[in-house]
Design a protein around this motif. Sequence first.
Motif, PDB file in Angstrom:
ATOM      1  N   LEU A 133      21.987   9.115   7.341  1.00  0.00           N
ATOM      2  CA  LEU A 133      22.868   9.098   6.171  1.00  0.00           C
ATOM      3  C   LEU A 133      22.000   9.280   4.935  1.00  0.00           C
ATOM      4  O   LEU A 133      21.011   8.563   4.750  1.00  0.00           O
TER       5      LEU A 133
ATOM      6  N   ARG B  90      20.514  14.661   7.899  1.00  0.00           N
ATOM      7  CA  ARG B  90      21.895  14.447   8.344  1.00  0.00           C
ATOM      8  C   ARG B  90      22.091  14.923   9.778  1.00  0.00           C
ATOM      9  O   ARG B  90      22.724  14.236  10.595  1.00  0.00           O
TER      10      ARG B  90
ATOM     11  N   ILE C 203      25.839  13.586   3.730  1.00  0.00           N
ATOM     12  CA  ILE C 203      25.076  13.622   2.483  1.00  0.00           C
ATOM     13  C   ILE C 203      26.048  13.243   1.375  1.00  0.00           C
ATOM     14  O   ILE C 203      27.035  13.944   1.130  1.00  0.00           O
TER      15      ILE C 203
ATOM     16  N   PRO D 146      27.046  10.350   9.986  1.00  0.00           N
ATOM     17  CA  PRO D 146      25.996  10.953   9.151  1.00  0.00           C
ATOM     18  C   PRO D 146      26.610  11.866   8.101  1.00  0.00           C
ATOM     19  O   PRO D 146      27.592  12.571   8.368  1.00  0.00           O
TER      20      PRO D 146
END
Length: 209
Positions: free
Chosen positions: A149, A144, A39, A37
């Motif tokens: 994702l 996240r 950003i 996960p």
Amino acid sequence: MRSPLLVLDRVRKVYTQGRILRRPTFALQADLVIDQPAIIGVVGPNGAGKTTLFEMMTGSNTPSAGHVYVAGTDIHRVKYLERDRLAIHYHQSYQVRRFRKLVPSALLLRSPTSTPLVHLFDEPQFNLQDGYIGFMLDFFRRLRDDERLVFLCLHPNEPVHLDILRECCERFVFVQQGTLLHAPSFEALTQDERVRAYLGRLAPAVPKA
């Protein structure tokens, strides 16, 4: 062993023109593996292929070649109405993008998940008042932290847009002329000469050695 959250395996999209002799007018190529996960910030000039990239990630635009896997599932083989259970594309005012149906849904697979694992925000409109930016950045972080994702695509035309990317994103993708440049940090992104040329007056000063 858990599959990566997102894999773009030799993905290529070619647009052509002409009825008899088809000639290429634009091509996008992408190879990408994201295991955890995160950003991800996405930037690049208009017409570089950012929205096409997002559409292929979410199954709304069929690649000319290659495959897109979300948590090990080829999203282009999933039933149309269930693709947003894997990846969802919010365009500008958070409207979900639509797509053409090229194969009967009855021949496609069910989604293995009930809620999206990949969230793509395509040039969202950030209100500069009343703490809205902070609210949205917290929302991205919560996604996240919930093992999602997140892709945040911005076209920086004000310093605040770079501040948002620097504050929120952990790694970056720069899209230019149908190719992808990967950067592990905001500093690495903004020190690349191609990115600096794109940012122009907004490019941060390069630290002196």
